[in-house]
Design an enzyme around this catalytic site. Structure first.
Site, PDB file in Angstrom:
ATOM      1  N   ARG A 155       7.984 -12.037   3.853  1.00  0.00           N
ATOM      2  CA  ARG A 155       7.192 -10.810   3.889  1.00  0.00           C
ATOM      3  C   ARG A 155       7.287 -10.146   5.255  1.00  0.00           C
ATOM      4  NH1 ARG A 155       4.843  -6.967   0.685  1.00  0.00           N
ATOM      5  NH2 ARG A 155       2.872  -6.217   1.515  1.00  0.00           N
ATOM      6  N   GLY A 174      12.646  -3.427   3.443  1.00  0.00           N
ATOM      7  CA  GLY A 174      12.856  -2.467   2.379  1.00  0.00           C
ATOM      8  C   GLY A 174      13.997  -2.764   1.441  1.00  0.00           C
ATOM      9  N   GLU A 175      14.388  -4.037   1.294  1.00  0.00           N
ATOM     10  CA  GLU A 175      15.536  -4.342   0.432  1.00  0.00           C
ATOM     11  C   GLU A 175      15.158  -5.192  -0.774  1.00  0.00           C
ATOM     12  OE1 GLU A 175      19.657  -3.938   2.666  1.00  0.00           O
ATOM     13  OE2 GLU A 175      18.746  -5.915   2.961  1.00  0.00           O
ATOM     14  N   PRO A 218       3.245  -7.661  -8.831  1.00  0.00           N
ATOM     15  CA  PRO A 218       4.298  -8.157  -9.735  1.00  0.00           C
ATOM     16  C   PRO A 218       5.012  -7.056 -10.510  1.00  0.00           C
ATOM     17  CG  PRO A 218       2.166  -8.366 -10.790  1.00  0.00           C
ATOM     18  CD  PRO A 218       1.901  -7.776  -9.426  1.00  0.00           C
ATOM     19  N   GLU A 277       0.823  -1.203   0.000  1.00  0.00           N
ATOM     20  CA  GLU A 277       0.000   0.000   0.000  1.00  0.00           C
ATOM     21  C   GLU A 277       0.865   1.264   0.000  1.00  0.00           C
ATOM     22  OE1 GLU A 277      -2.347  -3.358   1.792  1.00  0.00           O
ATOM     23  OE2 GLU A 277      -0.328  -2.544   2.022  1.00  0.00           O
ATOM     24  N   GLU A 324       6.904  -4.504  -9.669  1.00  0.00           N
ATOM     25  CA  GLU A 324       8.272  -4.137  -9.289  1.00  0.00           C
ATOM     26  C   GLU A 324       9.307  -5.078  -9.896  1.00  0.00           C
ATOM     27  OE1 GLU A 324      10.890  -3.673  -5.191  1.00  0.00           O
ATOM     28  OE2 GLU A 324       8.733  -3.255  -5.133  1.00  0.00           O
TER      29      GLU A 324
END
Length: 651
Positions: free
Chosen positions: A503, A540-541, A567, A290, A569
């Site tokens: 996740r 965040g990697e 998908p 989000e 990204e």
């Protein structure tokens, strides 16, 4: 107004008594003023041109004082004139509302050839408008027909070159059996005043009538839903009763690394962060996906509105990390207009604290985040709420349909929903959304995240020339399947490195235990030459990991109910992609990529797909290019969406 019984009612109330009754009713009523932000600077004389016409149906005449009290709250120097009949009824009304700074102009249209002072009142109204004052008028008064606009108001707007602001009003009231069903406000109730977009000037009497009817219908709808329904009372009671348990749960989540100790108070609506001055837009994005959708939208809005600030809330630490990284990378002048908080749990007391502290002018909820108590609280305060990039799976729609009374009331409170596509829009409409549009998937506007070059160089040196299978955003039960697929692939590619990026990194301990304790990135370790598995349990990697991957498998799709993940990204970063069969939450995106993303049902199928690609760079490039062509170039945030959001905010 009919002579009986309206005349008898008015005749029995001298102006002083009428004034006292109106004062009690209007001051004890909890009024909410909502509607078009463009109308506010006109009413408060903050626009370039001073003077305007405020139009409302005659039955709302006695509620005019409430609107004017709201206008004069900050601008006590303003004056309002109102056109009333010059008969006894009109004089009584003019005397009753005079203490609120409202000056009567006596006169009405001629009837049966008899002059009623209309020409004189028209000239006087024209002078008042050109002098920069406000003029209130009932286009269907003083004797009707009800809700039929007379031509005088349109002509007055054109001659004076002043806009008309249509207004709707509704409150707890006694209705008289008069021609217009005049509303006599009752004390200790709730009231709604809705401002329609200004007409400058109205194109016709029909256009003005349509705007007045729309504003009145919205006022009546808001008044009908301003109280607490039985399901909402039950929800609020449940939240209040569960508050102690939620505090305990917060401590448990803190122990598991899912909360930040110095920010736990934000979950209770408490904070020491100050609200920025000026207009504030609240954007709630639950977690990573989000946030990725919301951030391009926030940047575009800040570019469009230089005076706007944004409060972004998330429900997860991972989402907070994405927001923090984006804020840090923003130019200083933009970063100064951004705030982040954790959203409070949906407990009435905590929600009140949050809204009292931040006082947002409008709220956007991203994708599928629905907080019934917070949305209802915003609606009761007149804070418009919308859903952007709206996502509603078939399973979720069926669940809401079982709670039809709650769903209809909840979704009916939304100003609008900007759905990702036609399927989502159709589901939202069945739940009672009044305005639902389709602007496409905002994830199409999200650029790949930036990557620290030193971290990239360090990992690339550790991996060397080894092929990499990346399992991204995995959920419980998927890591074992990935490990088995990697084992099968190593039969022909013994140098394969499998990177697993869960996740929720807080699961890393149990994942590591189940996979033989591979090196973990959160512990500062790098994959060695003898390591076949590497656990990337950091936040965040994924942008970094996708750039290192030879092929990738996208999680939350192996076991039902799943739902899938975004998908776009990995596709934009040129990685051949596979996923599982349970991708309902992102079905439109995967439908767009049909034939370019593999769907694997088990470890063997994943190994069969990945094996030939690991040593075939040309085939990998062909698959990546095909997928990239299928989704097209990175899109801009749709301009109509920005315009629609801007209409929710003060001018």
């Amino acid at each position: 107004m009919s002579r009986f019984p309206a005349r008898r009612f008015i005749d029995g109330l001298p102006s002083r008594a009428a004034r006292a009754w109106l004062g009690l009713a209007l001051r004890t009523t909890r009024w909410t003023v909502t509607g078009a932000p463009a109308a506010v600077p006109i009413l408060r004389q903050e626009s370039a041109r001073h003077g305007a016409i405020v139009a409302f149906w005659h039955h709302s005449l006695l509620q005019l004082a409430a609107l004017w009290h709201w206008v004069r709250d900050r601008h006590s120097h303003l004056h309002l004139h109102v056109v009333v009949s010059r008969n006894r009824d009109g004089r009584l009304l003019a005397d009753a509302i005079a203490p609120w700074g409202i000056v009567g102009i006596a006169g009405s249209s001629a009837r049966k050839g008899k002059e009623k002072g209309g020409s004189r009142a028209f000239r006087q109204a024209l002078t008042v408008l050109k002098d920069g004052c406000m003029l209130a008028i009932t286009p269907d008064g003083p004797r009707g027909p009800a809700r039929v606009v007379q031509p005088g108001v349109v002509a007055l707007s054109r001659l004076a070159h002043r806009p008309v602001v249509p207004v709707g009003a509704a409150c707890h009231a006694l209705r008289l059996p008069s021609w217009d069903r005049l509303a006599i406000p009752l004390p200790f109730g709730r009231g709604e005043i809705v401002l329609a977009p200004p007409l400058d000037p109205p194109a016709s009497t029909e256009d003005l009538a349509a705007a007045l009817n729309a504003a009145q219908a919205e006022a009546e709808r808001r008044h009908a839903t301003s109280g607490w329904s039985a399901p909402e009372r039950l929800w609020a009671l449940l939240g209040t009763l569960l508050a102690p348990a939620l505090i305990v749960m917060l401590r448990i989540r803190l122990a598991r690394g899912r909360e930040l100790e110095d920010r736990l108070r934000e979950r209770l609506g408490l904070t020491r962060v100050r609200r920025p001055r000026g207009a504030l837009l609240w954007v709630h994005a639950a977690s990573v996906g989000e946030c990725r959708s919301a951030l391009p939208l926030i940047d575009a809005l800040l570019e469009l509105r230089p005076g706007l600030s944004v409060l972004m809330t998330t429900a997860t630490v991972t989402g907070a990390g994405i927001a923090a990284a984006h804020f840090a990378a923003s130019p200083p002048e933009r970063a100064a207009r951004l705030r982040h908080q954790f959203i409070p749990y949906d407990v009435p007391r905590w929600s009140r604290r949050f809204l009292n502290r931040w006082r947002p002018d409008a709220a956007l909820f991203v994708e599928s985040e629905i907080w019934p108590g917070l949305i209802a609280a915003c609606d009761r305060r007149g804070i418009p709420v919308a859903i952007v990039n709206g996502r509603l799976s078939d399973r979720s729609a069926r669940r809401w349909a079982r709670l039809k009374r709650l769903a209809t009331r909840l979704y009916g409170r939304l100003s609008f929903v900007a759905a990702r596509g036609a399927e989502d829009a159709a589901r939202f409409r069945t739940l009672g959304v009044r305005e639902c549009t389709e602007y496409g998937d905002l994830k199409q506007a999200a650029p790949p995240p930036p990557v620290p070059q030193d971290a990239m160089a360090e990992l690339r040196a550790a991996i060397g020339a080894r092929p990499v299978l990346l399992a991204a955003s995995t959920h419980p039960g998927e890591e074992e399947m990935i490990a088995e697929a990697a084992r099968l692939l190593r039969e022909t590619r013994p140098d394969l490195l499998c990177i697993i990026a869960p996740r929720h990194p807080v699961r890393a301990g149990e994942i590591a235990a189940g996979l033989g304790h591979p090196p973990r990135r959160s512990q500062g370790r790098l994959p060695g030459r003898s390591d076949s598995l590497y656990l990337a349990d950091t936040l965040g990697e994924l942008g970094l990991l996708y750039r290192l991957a030879t092929v990738a498998w996208l999680g939350n799709a192996h076991r039902p109910p799943g739902g899938g993940h975004n998908p776009y990204e990995p596709v934009r970063l040129g990685v051949p992609l596979a996923t599982g069969p349970h991708i309902d939450n992102f079905r439109p995106a995967f439908a767009r990529l049909a034939g370019h993303v593999a769907v694997t049902h088990d470890a063997g199928a994943l190994a069969d797909w990945a094996g030939p690609l690991l040593g075939d760079a040309a085939r990998r490039r062909e698959i990546a290019d095909g997928a990239l062509n299928a989704i097209g170039a990175q899109e801009e945030v749709p301009a109509p969406l920005l315009t629609r959001i801007a209409l929710m905010l003060p001018a």
